[in-house]
Each structure stands twice: as structure tokens, then as C-alpha cells.
Design a protein around this motif. Structure first.
Motif, PDB file in Angstrom:
ATOM      1  N   LYS A 101       0.804  -1.225   0.000  1.00  0.00           N
ATOM      2  CA  LYS A 101       0.000   0.000   0.000  1.00  0.00           C
ATOM      3  C   LYS A 101       0.839   1.279   0.000  1.00  0.00           C
ATOM      4  N   LEU A 102       2.158   1.148   0.141  1.00  0.00           N
ATOM      5  CA  LEU A 102       3.012   2.333   0.196  1.00  0.00           C
ATOM      6  C   LEU A 102       3.072   3.022  -1.158  1.00  0.00           C
ATOM      7  N   PRO A 103       3.175   4.348  -1.172  1.00  0.00           N
ATOM      8  CA  PRO A 103       3.221   5.072  -2.449  1.00  0.00           C
ATOM      9  C   PRO A 103       4.597   5.003  -3.092  1.00  0.00           C
ATOM     10  N   GLY A 104       4.611   5.043  -4.417  1.00  0.00           N
ATOM     11  CA  GLY A 104       5.868   5.135  -5.142  1.00  0.00           C
ATOM     12  C   GLY A 104       6.158   6.580  -5.494  1.00  0.00           C
ATOM     13  N   TRP A 105       7.220   6.828  -6.225  1.00  0.00           N
ATOM     14  CA  TRP A 105       7.575   8.192  -6.606  1.00  0.00           C
ATOM     15  C   TRP A 105       6.430   8.822  -7.402  1.00  0.00           C
ATOM     16  N   GLY A 106       6.087  10.041  -7.010  1.00  0.00           N
ATOM     17  CA  GLY A 106       4.967  10.733  -7.632  1.00  0.00           C
ATOM     18  C   GLY A 106       3.628  10.366  -7.043  1.00  0.00           C
ATOM     19  N   GLY A 107       3.624   9.455  -6.069  1.00  0.00           N
ATOM     20  CA  GLY A 107       2.368   8.985  -5.495  1.00  0.00           C
ATOM     21  C   GLY A 107       2.110   9.512  -4.095  1.00  0.00           C
ATOM     22  N   THR A 146      14.101   3.467   6.482  1.00  0.00           N
ATOM     23  CA  THR A 146      14.334   2.871   5.167  1.00  0.00           C
ATOM     24  C   THR A 146      13.549   3.631   4.102  1.00  0.00           C
ATOM     25  N   LEU A 147      12.297   3.932   4.410  1.00  0.00           N
ATOM     26  CA  LEU A 147      11.444   4.642   3.451  1.00  0.00           C
ATOM     27  C   LEU A 147      11.886   6.086   3.263  1.00  0.00           C
ATOM     28  N   THR A 148      12.152   6.772   4.360  1.00  0.00           N
ATOM     29  CA  THR A 148      12.516   8.184   4.246  1.00  0.00           C
ATOM     30  C   THR A 148      13.906   8.371   3.654  1.00  0.00           C
ATOM     31  N   ASP A 149      14.811   7.432   3.890  1.00  0.00           N
ATOM     32  CA  ASP A 149      16.138   7.509   3.270  1.00  0.00           C
ATOM     33  C   ASP A 149      16.036   7.386   1.752  1.00  0.00           C
ATOM     34  N   GLU A 150      15.014   6.693   1.292  1.00  0.00           N
ATOM     35  CA  GLU A 150      14.774   6.555  -0.148  1.00  0.00           C
ATOM     36  C   GLU A 150      13.996   7.740  -0.712  1.00  0.00           C
ATOM     37  N   GLY A 151      13.631   8.679   0.157  1.00  0.00           N
ATOM     38  CA  GLY A 151      12.989   9.898  -0.325  1.00  0.00           C
ATOM     39  C   GLY A 151      11.575  10.141   0.134  1.00  0.00           C
ATOM     40  N   GLU A 203       4.495   5.935  25.382  1.00  0.00           N
ATOM     41  CA  GLU A 203       5.729   5.233  25.057  1.00  0.00           C
ATOM     42  C   GLU A 203       5.958   5.207  23.544  1.00  0.00           C
ATOM     43  N   MET A 204       4.881   5.034  22.784  1.00  0.00           N
ATOM     44  CA  MET A 204       4.989   5.066  21.332  1.00  0.00           C
ATOM     45  C   MET A 204       5.536   6.399  20.842  1.00  0.00           C
ATOM     46  N   LEU A 205       4.981   7.494  21.350  1.00  0.00           N
ATOM     47  CA  LEU A 205       5.431   8.820  20.934  1.00  0.00           C
ATOM     48  C   LEU A 205       6.897   9.038  21.300  1.00  0.00           C
ATOM     49  N   LYS A 206       7.285   8.564  22.471  1.00  0.00           N
ATOM     50  CA  LYS A 206       8.654   8.751  22.935  1.00  0.00           C
ATOM     51  C   LYS A 206       9.657   7.952  22.109  1.00  0.00           C
ATOM     52  N   ARG A 207       9.315   6.713  21.776  1.00  0.00           N
ATOM     53  CA  ARG A 207      10.290   5.817  21.178  1.00  0.00           C
ATOM     54  C   ARG A 207      10.270   5.782  19.649  1.00  0.00           C
ATOM     55  N   THR A 208       9.243   6.362  19.026  1.00  0.00           N
ATOM     56  CA  THR A 208       9.175   6.313  17.558  1.00  0.00           C
ATOM     57  C   THR A 208       9.131   7.696  16.919  1.00  0.00           C
ATOM     58  N   ASP A 209       9.385   8.719  17.709  1.00  0.00           N
ATOM     59  CA  ASP A 209       9.494  10.071  17.171  1.00  0.00           C
ATOM     60  C   ASP A 209      10.944  10.281  16.750  1.00  0.00           C
ATOM     61  N   HIS A 210      11.164  10.435  15.455  1.00  0.00           N
ATOM     62  CA  HIS A 210      12.545  10.644  14.992  1.00  0.00           C
ATOM     63  C   HIS A 210      12.561  11.731  13.918  1.00  0.00           C
ATOM     64  N   GLU A 211      13.728  12.226  13.627  1.00  0.00           N
ATOM     65  CA  GLU A 211      13.882  13.422  12.792  1.00  0.00           C
ATOM     66  C   GLU A 211      13.200  13.304  11.441  1.00  0.00           C
ATOM     67  N   LYS A 212      13.292  12.151  10.813  1.00  0.00           N
ATOM     68  CA  LYS A 212      12.754  12.017   9.457  1.00  0.00           C
ATOM     69  C   LYS A 212      11.268  11.688   9.434  1.00  0.00           C
ATOM     70  N   ALA A 213      10.711  11.306  10.573  1.00  0.00           N
ATOM     71  CA  ALA A 213       9.275  11.024  10.645  1.00  0.00           C
ATOM     72  C   ALA A 213       8.764  11.371  12.039  1.00  0.00           C
ATOM     73  N   PRO A 214       8.704  12.654  12.358  1.00  0.00           N
ATOM     74  CA  PRO A 214       8.250  13.063  13.693  1.00  0.00           C
ATOM     75  C   PRO A 214       6.745  12.913  13.852  1.00  0.00           C
TER      76      PRO A 214
END
Length: 242
Positions: A101-107, A146-151, A203-214
Motif C-alpha cells: 500500500k506504500l506510495p511510489g515516486w509521484g504517489g 528505510t522509506l525516508t532515506d529513499e525519499g 511510550e509510542m510517541l517517545k520511542r518512535t518520534d525521529h527526525e525524518k518522521a516526527p
């Protein structure tokens, strides 16, 4: 780092002003989406855009998603809703069912609930073992990186609503023949377990908040404000990558 706070809007905004700002934000989003898709502008196509919605029952996810995609051509966005995994899906790693279900480039894709079920409902209801949901935080962060590193542009929302407002909405649904289908026995049971869910959410907010996907925690007691905030946050995320 995002944390749960008040579910009340941070500023007073009349319905009239909120609606006017929402319309402006929707037109802004439309231009940005057409540019990402390569329909307008000089670039061919832009990076994938994935918007993830999580939140309390009756927190306004559906209404926010409706306003987010309203200005867009249905061919340019896909909305995917995720409920409990099927028998076949349970035979795979919990992230497996989300890849197609993930979008590709342009999606662009909008997820109504997501992989975070592993550390929320599956944790609280005992559908995943402590070992499984305990290691899921790192698995999720690596998956998103992985996803955000790919753009991929990833925008994550937690729709926050107070227990008082949630109860009012539950009762409104119960009294409306055309909306009773949106209220289930499970919703009432989940409400009784709110303290356990709050612990899991924090706990979810604390442990999965990161720079590329806050995480963006959206105060949801005022639907007009929350819908506007969602569309504006998505616009800002796209513009930050321009």
C-alpha cells in the motif's frame, strides 16, 4: 519530542475563520500535490508522500482524512484502512501487509491506522507478546528510516481527544441511526482501558518520534481546528522538502 497534552485547540478560532483557512490550505495542498505528481511544474515527479493517521476512537480521523483528500483528484491519492490482520497476514512479519500500500515516486497514500497497532491495540489487548511489541519500536523506526532515506515524505498524526469529548461523540453516534455503525462494543471496551492505552501511546510517541518522521499530536476536541491543522501540517512537510 511529541507528547500527549491538552486536547483543546491552542488558539481560539471561530468556525468561519477555520473554514476559510481550511479552504486556503486545501488549494495550497492541491498545487503541491500536482507538483509532486508531475502534473504541473518543471520537475517530472516528486518523492512519495505517506500520511499516517492514528488516534483515539471518535477522535476525528475520518473527518480529517476526508478534508485532506477532498481537493485532490482520486487518481492522485490512495486511502488505505487497516483493521485487525487476517489469518494469512498473521503468518508474516507484522510489517509485511503494509508494503503493497506504500506510495511510489509521484504517489500519495493516506493510512487510516497503520503499523502502530503493534504497540497500541496489540500491546494493550494482548494480541502480541511483550517480546513482540517490545522489539517493534526499533523495527518500526528502522522501517520508516528505510522509506525516508529513499525519499519518502512521511507525516504522522496522533489525533488526540479528551475523555469527555469522546464520550459526547459516542453518545451522539449512538443516537443517530445513520451513524450508529461507527460505534461498536469494542469502542466502549477500549474506553474503559484508557489508562492502559495512554501509557502505550506515551511510550509510542517517545520511542518512535525521529527526525525524518516526527509525530504531530493534533488537539481534536475542536474538529474545525484539527482538520485545518492536519492539512496545514501536510503542506508544511511537503514544502520543507522543496
Amino acid at each position: 519530542m511529541s507528547r500527549l497534552g491538552s486536547a483543546a485547540p491552542p488558539v481560539e478560532l471561530s468556525k468561519k475563520k477555520a473554514v476559510a483557512r481550511l479552504e486556503e490550505a486545501q488549494q495550497r495542498l492541491l498545487r503541491l500535490r500536482l507538483t509532486l505528481g508531475g502534473q504541473i511544474g518543471e520537475q517530472k515527479i516528486g518523492p512519495p508522500l505517506c500520511v499516517v493517521f492514528e488516534g483515539w476512537d471518535a477522535s476525528g480521523k475520518g473527518g480529517a482524512i476526508k478534508r485532506l483528500v477532498a481537493p485532490l483528484d482520486p487518481r492522485h491519492v490512495r486511502v488505505s484502512q487497516f483493521a485487525a490482520p487476517t489469518y494469512d497476514e498473521k503468518r508474516h512479519h507484522f510489517l509485511w501487509r503494509f508494503w503493497p500500500k506504500l506510495p511510489g515516486w509521484g504517489g500519495m497514500a493516506v493510512f487510516d491506522r497503520s503499523w502502530y497497532g503493534r504497540v497500541l491495540v496489540e500491546r494493550v489487548e494482548g494480541f502480541a507478546s511483550p517480546e513482540q511489541w517490545g522489539r517493534a519500536y526499533e523495527e518500526i523506526v528502522e522501517f520508516e528510516r528505510t522509506l525516508t532515506d529513499e525519499g519518502t515524505i512521511m507525516v504522522k498524526f496522533w489525533m488526540h481527544v479528551s475523555p469527555e469529548e469522546q464520550l459526547r461523540r459516542f453518545e451522539d453516534r449512538a443516537g443517530d441511526p445513520l451513524r450508529t455503525w461507527k460505534l461498536t462494543d469494542e469502542d466502549w471496551r477500549n474506553r474503559e482501558k484508557r489508562p492502559a492505552y495512554e501509557d502505550a501511546i506515551k511510550e509510542m510517541l517517545k520511542r518512535t518520534d525521529h527526525e525524518k518522521a516526527p509525530w504531530h499530536v493534533i488537539p481534536g476536541d475542536d474538529k474545525h481546528y484539527s482538520r485545518l491543522a492536519v492539512v496545514e501540517k501536510v503542506c508544511e512537510a511537503i514544502e520543507a522538502r522543496s
